[in-house]
Motif scaffolding. Sequence first.
Motif, short mmCIF file in Angstrom:
data_model
loop_
_atom_site.label_atom_id
_atom_site.label_comp_id
_atom_site.label_asym_id
_atom_site.label_seq_id
_atom_site.Cartn_x
_atom_site.Cartn_y
_atom_site.Cartn_z
N HIS A 1 0.85 -1.20 0.00
CA HIS A 1 0.00 0.00 0.00
C HIS A 1 0.89 1.25 0.00
O HIS A 1 0.67 2.18 -0.80
CB HIS A 1 -0.91 -0.02 1.23
CG HIS A 1 -1.53 1.30 1.55
ND1 HIS A 1 -2.50 1.87 0.75
CD2 HIS A 1 -1.30 2.18 2.56
CE1 HIS A 1 -2.84 3.04 1.27
NE2 HIS A 1 -2.13 3.24 2.36
N ALA B 1 1.04 4.19 -2.70
CA ALA B 1 0.55 5.50 -2.22
C ALA B 1 1.65 6.56 -2.24
O ALA B 1 1.36 7.74 -2.04
CB ALA B 1 -0.01 5.35 -0.80
N ALA C 1 1.16 9.81 -4.16
CA ALA C 1 0.31 10.92 -3.70
C ALA C 1 1.21 12.15 -3.46
O ALA C 1 2.39 12.01 -3.14
CB ALA C 1 -0.42 10.54 -2.42
N SER D 1 -7.70 7.45 -3.34
CA SER D 1 -7.11 8.61 -2.68
C SER D 1 -8.07 9.79 -2.75
O SER D 1 -8.93 9.87 -3.63
CB SER D 1 -5.80 8.97 -3.40
OG SER D 1 -5.26 10.17 -2.89
N ILE E 1 -4.77 13.40 -0.39
CA ILE E 1 -3.85 13.31 0.76
C ILE E 1 -3.94 11.91 1.39
O ILE E 1 -2.97 11.19 1.48
CB ILE E 1 -4.17 14.37 1.83
CG1 ILE E 1 -3.88 15.78 1.28
CG2 ILE E 1 -3.37 14.12 3.10
CD1 ILE E 1 -4.20 16.89 2.25
N THR F 1 -5.11 7.98 1.70
CA THR F 1 -5.22 6.88 0.74
C THR F 1 -5.67 5.61 1.44
O THR F 1 -5.50 5.46 2.66
CB THR F 1 -3.86 6.57 0.08
OG1 THR F 1 -2.90 6.31 1.10
CG2 THR F 1 -3.37 7.72 -0.79
N PHE F 2 -6.27 4.71 0.68
CA PHE F 2 -6.45 3.34 1.16
C PHE F 2 -6.35 2.41 -0.03
O PHE F 2 -6.54 2.81 -1.18
CB PHE F 2 -7.78 3.16 1.93
CG PHE F 2 -9.01 3.19 1.07
CD1 PHE F 2 -9.47 2.03 0.44
CD2 PHE F 2 -9.72 4.37 0.90
CE1 PHE F 2 -10.62 2.07 -0.36
CE2 PHE F 2 -10.86 4.41 0.12
CZ PHE F 2 -11.31 3.25 -0.52
N SER F 3 -6.00 1.15 0.26
CA SER F 3 -5.84 0.14 -0.79
C SER F 3 -6.84 -0.97 -0.58
O SER F 3 -7.21 -1.30 0.56
CB SER F 3 -4.43 -0.47 -0.74
OG SER F 3 -3.49 0.42 -1.27
N GLY G 1 -5.34 1.00 5.10
CA GLY G 1 -5.28 2.46 5.01
C GLY G 1 -5.31 3.14 6.35
O GLY G 1 -5.54 2.52 7.39
N GLU G 2 -5.06 4.44 6.30
CA GLU G 2 -5.05 5.25 7.52
C GLU G 2 -6.38 5.97 7.71
O GLU G 2 -6.45 6.95 8.44
CB GLU G 2 -3.91 6.28 7.45
CG GLU G 2 -2.53 5.72 7.20
CD GLU G 2 -2.17 5.64 5.72
OE1 GLU G 2 -3.05 5.90 4.88
OE2 GLU G 2 -1.03 5.28 5.42
#
Lengths: 155, 338
Positions: free
Chosen positions: A130, A134, A137, B264, B267, B269-271, B322-323
């Motif tokens: 991930h 990511a 970004a 996204s 800023i 994001t997640f997968s 993800g966060e």
Amino acid sequence: MNETHPSIERIVDYLHGEVSPAEDAAIYAHFATCPECEGKRAEEVAITDALRAYARATEREMPPGLATRIRTTAVDRQPTAWQRVLLGFRPAMLVPVAAVAALAIYVGYDSWHRTAIATPIKAADYVNNHAAMAASAPFGDAAPPLTLTSDDATP
Amino acid sequence: MRRLSTPVVAVLVAASLGFATAKENRDPLLFAAIVAPANVSYAGVVQVVHIGSRASEADVYRVEHRAPDLTRRDYEAPAALAGDTVVSKGDLTFSLDSPRHRIVEGRNDAVGDSRVLGSEYALLSENYRVVRRGDDTVAGRHTVDLALINKYSGRMTMLVRVDAASKVALDRQEFGPSGALVSETRFEQIRYPAQLTEADFSLPKNFAVVRDPTLAETPEQPDAVVTSAGFAAHAPRELPEGFAPVEGDFVELHGVRMLHLLYSDGIRTFSLFESSRASTLEAATTQLQSMRIGDHSGEYAEDNATGVLSWSDGSVQYTLVGEVGLVDLAHLAESITR
């Protein structure tokens, strides 16, 4: 054969010509000098002669036409479809079929079992992948060092 | 959560908004900070902290960057990474695996491709408002502080401290839905050397080079990846406000080939990982937490303060990473399974 007297089994073999030439000569010589063994040989010869005489006395001729009738009946009585199915359950057929089926089930189960086994995957491996994607970004973190997950399987 | 009205929002964002529209909405200082690595060379020490609900982790690395696209990172902490080195050259990244005496070659997604940068910046501009928050000092450098306010929640999601002279982002703080700090990337030291030589980015010649098995597969539009998955893959029916699918490819984890989709909002994001083969989740630093995803049971773990939620509907194994927080991950999971 013990050292002095042949056993009763060897005497029977001798009478049926199933001993080696050297043993045959030795047993023959022994009979000439041993009344006890010669007596056993004579008993065995008498029994054999008696059995042959009885067999000859009770022998019957096959009734005329019996063999023909058997063949005709066998041809006329073709098994029905159901009888053919049942024939498949004879031990001669059933055993090999069962063996093949058991092998197929084992192989099939093994194959299914392998695919059904859930592969353990670390949360960190998901997170690293991930993070790597990511990183594109605008303010994404730098991607962590790349590792190959297949390495975990090697000692 | 926002219901997707079109199958590919990424196309909408990247194509219809595009770089041109982003130019009209751009904040000059924020945009300068985003593209600074393509123009400015630097060297320094960076500390990255991720603060999770159960544990926090930190990385420390030395960095040397020669514009536009040569970067070397030498990790000093944590212990698991200490001694590791990553060298990025253009769209490739080389991770030095010293114990095995080899180099793992992979794709560098962080490369400043103008097309990707344009669509990502367009996404950020669509979802965030830029507010100046005064000045500060980071690593001895004068900074201008920019707050990125999420247009849907009205909350500050990121605070960026930009070097007033070089425009390099020296400190980035990201905040969660509750307003709590969830991560920070900060230069502890920085200098701008007149010249960084090629030798600073050279790779050891006596190391074998091993290619990441999926390196040959180029990233695709998420829709194309879903269609070519080879099994009944599903994209989420609903996404958190402002999120869009931005990239997709295939990865292989422990022999299991997976579809990987990245979402996204510019800023955050997640997968989403999907596979037709069953897998279980293993957590090294935290305990697994059992969860219900509709009629299915799932497992949740955190690694490096990032949430990982995995479950199966019987035919496809799904994993969300993800966060964005456990609540949003659970909503996403239910929207996929429904």
